[in-house]
Design an enzyme around this catalytic site. Structure first.
Site, PDB file in Angstrom:
ATOM      1  N   ASP A 198       0.859  -1.181   0.000  1.00 21.89           N
ATOM      2  CA  ASP A 198       0.000   0.000   0.000  1.00 21.89           C
ATOM      3  C   ASP A 198       0.899   1.237   0.000  1.00 21.89           C
ATOM      4  O   ASP A 198       2.034   1.188   0.472  1.00 21.89           O
ATOM      5  CB  ASP A 198      -0.886   0.003   1.261  1.00 21.89           C
ATOM      6  CG  ASP A 198      -2.086   0.924   1.136  1.00 21.89           C
ATOM      7  OD1 ASP A 198      -3.215   0.409   1.065  1.00 21.89           O
ATOM      8  OD2 ASP A 198      -1.900   2.164   1.107  1.00 21.89           O
ATOM      9  N   LYS A 213      -0.326   3.059   7.457  1.00 20.86           N
ATOM     10  CA  LYS A 213      -1.094   1.814   7.416  1.00 20.86           C
ATOM     11  C   LYS A 213      -0.149   0.607   7.389  1.00 20.86           C
ATOM     12  O   LYS A 213      -0.330  -0.363   8.112  1.00 20.86           O
ATOM     13  CB  LYS A 213      -1.960   1.821   6.144  1.00 20.86           C
ATOM     14  CG  LYS A 213      -3.210   0.996   6.248  1.00 20.86           C
ATOM     15  CD  LYS A 213      -4.019   1.088   4.972  1.00 20.86           C
ATOM     16  CE  LYS A 213      -4.985   2.262   4.955  1.00 20.86           C
ATOM     17  NZ  LYS A 213      -5.679   2.393   3.665  1.00 20.86           N
ATOM     18  N   LEU A 236     -17.417  -9.548   0.970  1.00 17.55           N
ATOM     19  CA  LEU A 236     -17.328  -9.549   2.433  1.00 17.55           C
ATOM     20  C   LEU A 236     -18.144  -8.424   3.050  1.00 17.55           C
ATOM     21  O   LEU A 236     -18.313  -7.356   2.470  1.00 17.55           O
ATOM     22  CB  LEU A 236     -15.872  -9.451   2.889  1.00 17.55           C
ATOM     23  CG  LEU A 236     -15.070  -8.175   2.629  1.00 17.55           C
ATOM     24  CD1 LEU A 236     -15.364  -7.075   3.624  1.00 17.55           C
ATOM     25  CD2 LEU A 236     -13.592  -8.506   2.672  1.00 17.55           C
ATOM     26  N   ARG A 237     -18.670  -8.721   4.240  1.00 11.34           N
ATOM     27  CA  ARG A 237     -19.371  -7.701   5.032  1.00 11.34           C
ATOM     28  C   ARG A 237     -18.423  -7.212   6.105  1.00 11.34           C
ATOM     29  O   ARG A 237     -17.763  -8.028   6.766  1.00 11.34           O
ATOM     30  CB  ARG A 237     -20.596  -8.310   5.722  1.00 11.34           C
ATOM     31  CG  ARG A 237     -21.640  -8.846   4.781  1.00 11.34           C
ATOM     32  CD  ARG A 237     -22.509  -9.866   5.511  1.00 11.34           C
ATOM     33  NE  ARG A 237     -21.705 -11.016   5.942  1.00 11.34           N
ATOM     34  CZ  ARG A 237     -22.117 -11.942   6.825  1.00 11.34           C
ATOM     35  NH1 ARG A 237     -23.314 -11.852   7.379  1.00 11.34           N
ATOM     36  NH2 ARG A 237     -21.338 -12.955   7.169  1.00 11.34           N
ATOM     37  N   CYS A 277     -19.886   1.144   0.830  1.00 12.59           N
ATOM     38  CA  CYS A 277     -20.189   0.300  -0.340  1.00 12.59           C
ATOM     39  C   CYS A 277     -21.561   0.573  -0.951  1.00 12.59           C
ATOM     40  O   CYS A 277     -21.646   1.077  -2.064  1.00 12.59           O
ATOM     41  CB  CYS A 277     -20.073  -1.166   0.048  1.00 12.59           C
ATOM     42  SG  CYS A 277     -18.445  -1.576   0.695  1.00 12.59           S
ATOM     43  N   GLU A 330     -15.410  -9.266  -4.477  1.00 10.71           N
ATOM     44  CA  GLU A 330     -15.394  -9.618  -3.062  1.00 10.71           C
ATOM     45  C   GLU A 330     -16.767  -9.294  -2.476  1.00 10.71           C
ATOM     46  O   GLU A 330     -17.321  -8.239  -2.759  1.00 10.71           O
ATOM     47  CB  GLU A 330     -14.306  -8.752  -2.392  1.00 10.71           C
ATOM     48  CG  GLU A 330     -14.101  -8.995  -0.955  1.00 10.71           C
ATOM     49  CD  GLU A 330     -13.758 -10.446  -0.678  1.00 10.71           C
ATOM     50  OE1 GLU A 330     -12.777 -10.951  -1.241  1.00 10.71           O
ATOM     51  OE2 GLU A 330     -14.501 -11.082   0.090  1.00 10.71           O
ATOM     52  N   LEU A 346     -34.484  -6.935   5.631  1.00  9.91           N
ATOM     53  CA  LEU A 346     -35.767  -6.230   5.668  1.00  9.91           C
ATOM     54  C   LEU A 346     -35.871  -5.466   6.988  1.00  9.91           C
ATOM     55  O   LEU A 346     -36.942  -5.366   7.566  1.00  9.91           O
ATOM     56  CB  LEU A 346     -36.932  -7.211   5.533  1.00  9.91           C
ATOM     57  CG  LEU A 346     -37.168  -7.809   4.144  1.00  9.91           C
ATOM     58  CD1 LEU A 346     -38.398  -8.715   4.150  1.00  9.91           C
ATOM     59  CD2 LEU A 346     -37.349  -6.716   3.074  1.00  9.91           C
ATOM     60  N   ALA A 389     -36.236  -2.252   8.620  1.00 12.18           N
ATOM     61  CA  ALA A 389     -36.574  -0.844   8.341  1.00 12.18           C
ATOM     62  C   ALA A 389     -35.981   0.039   9.426  1.00 12.18           C
ATOM     63  O   ALA A 389     -35.860  -0.368  10.576  1.00 12.18           O
ATOM     64  CB  ALA A 389     -38.089  -0.676   8.288  1.00 12.18           C
ATOM     65  N   THR A 398     -14.420  -2.991  -6.503  1.00 12.40           N
ATOM     66  CA  THR A 398     -15.730  -2.871  -7.142  1.00 12.40           C
ATOM     67  C   THR A 398     -15.631  -1.799  -8.214  1.00 12.40           C
ATOM     68  O   THR A 398     -15.373  -0.641  -7.908  1.00 12.40           O
ATOM     69  CB  THR A 398     -16.784  -2.479  -6.099  1.00 12.40           C
ATOM     70  OG1 THR A 398     -16.775  -3.470  -5.070  1.00 12.40           O
ATOM     71  CG2 THR A 398     -18.169  -2.385  -6.718  1.00 12.40           C
TER      72      THR A 398
HETATM   73  C1  UGA Z   1     -22.089  -4.637   1.910  1.00 11.30           C
HETATM   74  C2  UGA Z   1     -22.609  -5.993   1.404  1.00 11.30           C
HETATM   75  O1  UGA Z   1     -23.518  -6.539   2.367  1.00 11.30           O
HETATM   76  C3  UGA Z   1     -21.450  -6.966   1.205  1.00 11.30           C
HETATM   77  O2  UGA Z   1     -21.923  -8.187   0.670  1.00 11.30           O
HETATM   78  C4  UGA Z   1     -20.441  -6.332   0.230  1.00 11.30           C
HETATM   79  O3  UGA Z   1     -19.328  -7.161   0.022  1.00 11.30           O
HETATM   80  C5  UGA Z   1     -19.972  -5.003   0.799  1.00 11.30           C
HETATM   81  O4  UGA Z   1     -21.110  -4.132   0.988  1.00 11.30           O
HETATM   82  C6  UGA Z   1     -19.007  -4.407  -0.175  1.00 11.30           C
HETATM   83  O5  UGA Z   1     -19.410  -4.056  -1.278  1.00 11.30           O
HETATM   84  O6  UGA Z   1     -17.812  -4.385   0.129  1.00 11.30           O
HETATM   85  P1  UGA Z   1     -21.318  -3.723   4.284  1.00 11.30           P
HETATM   86  O7  UGA Z   1     -21.157  -2.391   3.628  1.00 11.30           O
HETATM   87  O8  UGA Z   1     -20.240  -4.226   5.189  1.00 11.30           O
HETATM   88  O9  UGA Z   1     -21.511  -4.867   3.178  1.00 11.30           O
HETATM   89  O10 UGA Z   1     -22.643  -3.625   5.143  1.00 11.30           O
HETATM   90  P2  UGA Z   1     -24.074  -4.324   5.173  1.00 11.30           P
HETATM   91  O11 UGA Z   1     -24.093  -5.356   6.218  1.00 11.30           O
HETATM   92  O12 UGA Z   1     -24.518  -4.697   3.820  1.00 11.30           O
HETATM   93  O13 UGA Z   1     -24.953  -3.100   5.679  1.00 11.30           O
HETATM   94  C7  UGA Z   1     -25.072  -1.928   4.883  1.00 11.30           C
HETATM   95  C8  UGA Z   1     -25.989  -0.917   5.517  1.00 11.30           C
HETATM   96  O14 UGA Z   1     -27.332  -1.367   5.430  1.00 11.30           O
HETATM   97  C9  UGA Z   1     -25.740  -0.620   6.991  1.00 11.30           C
HETATM   98  O15 UGA Z   1     -25.803   0.765   7.190  1.00 11.30           O
HETATM   99  C10 UGA Z   1     -26.870  -1.325   7.689  1.00 11.30           C
HETATM  100  O16 UGA Z   1     -27.212  -0.717   8.899  1.00 11.30           O
HETATM  101  C11 UGA Z   1     -27.976  -1.192   6.661  1.00 11.30           C
HETATM  102  N1  UGA Z   1     -29.047  -2.202   6.779  1.00 11.30           N
HETATM  103  C12 UGA Z   1     -28.753  -3.515   6.631  1.00 11.30           C
HETATM  104  C13 UGA Z   1     -30.352  -1.807   7.001  1.00 11.30           C
HETATM  105  O17 UGA Z   1     -30.647  -0.601   7.125  1.00 11.30           O
HETATM  106  N2  UGA Z   1     -31.336  -2.750   7.100  1.00 11.30           N
HETATM  107  C14 UGA Z   1     -31.062  -4.063   6.965  1.00 11.30           C
HETATM  108  O18 UGA Z   1     -32.014  -4.864   7.059  1.00 11.30           O
HETATM  109  C15 UGA Z   1     -29.748  -4.461   6.727  1.00 11.30           C
END
Ligand code: UGA
Length: 436
Positions: free
Chosen positions: A30, A35, A148-149, A262, A146, A252, A254, A121
């Site tokens: 990097d 970092k 990943l969450r 992302c 990828e 789901l 709300a 992405t």
């Molecule tokens: C998201 C995707 O879930 C991953 O699969 C993907 O790899 C990642 O983006 C990426 O592109 O790198 P992430 O950003 O870590 O992952 O977070 P999420 O768990 O998807 O949550 C995103 C947002 O949606 C959060 O602010 C969460 O609070 C919100 N959310 C989630 C809701 O408001 N309601 C829900 O039911 C679920």
């Protein structure tokens, strides 16, 4: 196998450590010296459960090292590129500066037979644009998105629910796909779906997945808006439709909607790219998904205002949460902080607390007051709003205990995470989102 990982942010740092943990010899590269210094001594530059452990194991075993020197990519068989693709400053499209920079910097160190696996992405078509640069060296470019969450990144990397590899449609592509099968051998051996596609499909899979997830959240938030107009309860509605396995209850939830590094930028970049392709109307609904999402932040602020009878100036409002979601210290496009900033803009005295994200939040919004201790943050509050559903707030905060700290008894539940009946029974005015 010898691997290099270019870009050591959320994606790259986890990828490098995870690949070392399954037995590869990995160098993470990097341009950010701070970092790299942190990673080199086994410190994760961000909060990610399980990451420090595999970083330290990797470094101790000699399988994992980090450097700012791109020439150390030389000799690796596979080079993963996982640099950021943020939203452009003056538009919705993705900013490809870092991707282009990484490929240009890497190219001189590639050897014939190497595989370059893009993980960032990117807008569909990016890989095709980059392929000539890679192919000139005798290496093969594949795209390996990828999924990943954050918060579950280590598990999602080592044991993903599927692997997707976009490859050139010739023999070099078949060989490269086999190389990646070998890289991901533990997951492949246990039968994880391994999908080989062309480059454009792989790029699209990634943005389509995030667009679907964002749409699902905005769908339920749209139902919340209708519920608000009719006295219905969106959480019961979600439970009921979620029993249909074709719909499913997950995503789901709300509330104040999605944020992070992302989903918001990916749906915007997707819409922008579709427009460039002359297919803007195909994903025109993503603009609506974005608009619904942003409206929910405004709605949460209105609920606080209403609960305080529009007498908000000088009122103490405690904001539970700053990160864009629990298990993360990431505050990029955090709905939680957006709500906090808006409340302050209306004249409230806002105190923000979060188990992990305070330092990041303070850097970005120094005008807010931060208190690390939850109970201290709640002390003397006139109203409380839950915006990030950490267990500290959702499970482990009883309404009886909270009532010993606050002055007012107003709880706005921006994530519909609390037991409404229990809070009401304890004398609180409980207000959920999309709930009567
Ligand atoms: C998201 C995707 O879930 C991953 O699969 C993907 O790899 C990642 O983006 C990426 O592109 O790198 P992430 O950003 O870590 O992952 O977070 P999420 O768990 O998807 O949550 C995103 C947002 O949606 C959060 O602010 C969460 O609070 C919100 N959310 C989630 C809701 O408001 N309601 C829900 O039911 C679920």
């Amino acid at each position: 196998m010898k691997l290099s990982v270019i870009g050591c942010g959320y994606l790259g740092a986890v990828h490098a450590a995870a690949m070392a943990s399954i037995g590869h010899e990995v160098v993470g590269i990097d341009v950010d010296e701070r970092k790299i210094a942190a990673l080199s001594v086994g410190e994760a530059p961000f909060f990610e459960p399980g990451l420090p452990e595999i970083l330290q194991q990797g470094i101790a075993s000699g399988n994992l090292r980090f450097t700012t020197d791109m020439s150390e990519a030389r000799g690796a068989k596979v080079h993963f590129v996982g640099v950021g693709t943020p939203q452009q400053k003056d538009g919705y499209a993705a900013d490809l500066t870092y991707v282009n920079g990484a490929f240009e910097a890497l190219a001189p160190y590639l050897s014939p037979g190497d595989v370059v696996a893009g993980k960032s992405t990117v807008p569909v078509g990016t890989a095709a644009d980059l392929a000539p640069l890679v192919e000139r060296t005798g290496a093969t470019l594949v795209w390996n998105p990828e999924f990943l969450r954050e918060g579950f990144a280590v598990k999602d990397t080592i044991d993903p629910d599927r692997l997707v590899v976009g490859v050139p449609q010739d023999e070099s592509g078949e060989i490269a796909a086999d190389v990646l099968r070998e890289v991901y051998h533990p997951a492949v051996a246990k039968g994880t779906p391994f999908l080989v596609t062309d480059l454009a499909t792989a790029e699209l899979v990634k943005v389509a997945a995030n667009a679907f997830l964002a749409t699902k959240i905005s769908f339920i938030n749209a139902m919340a808006e209708i519920a608000e107009a009719t006295g219905a309860d969106v959480t019961q509605l979600a439970d009921a439709i979620g029993h249909d396995v074709r719909i499913g209850r997950r995503f789901l939830g709300a509330g104040i909607g999605f944020g992070g590094g992302c989903l918001p930028k990916d749906i915007r970049a997707f819409a922008a790219r579709a427009e460039e392709l002359g297919r803007g109307e195909s994903v025109g609904f993503l603009r609506e998904v974005d608009a619904i999402n942003l409206r929910r932040r405004e709605r949460a602020v209105t609920l606080v205002l209403d609960a305080l009878d529009h007498d908000i100036v000088g009122k103490r409002v405690t904001v539970l949460g700053a990160a864009f979601k629990p298990h993360s210290d990431d505050i990029r496009d955090s709905p939680a902080l957006d709500v906090a900033v808006r409340l302050r803009g209306l004249g409230a005295e806002v105190t923000v607390t979060d188990p992990q994200a305070i330092e990041n939040a303070r850097r970005q919004h120094p005008q807010l007051t931060y208190v690390a201790d939850r109970d201290e943050a709640l002390r003397n509050a006139d109203a409380v709003i839950l915006v990030t559903e950490w267990d500290e707030y959702r499970r482990n905060l009883s309404p009886e205990h909270a009532a010993t700290l606050t002055t007012g008894r107003i709880m706005i539940d921006g994530r519909n995470g609390l037991d409404a009946a229990a809070w009401r029974a304890a004398g609180w005015t409980y207000v959920g989102m999309g709930r009567p």
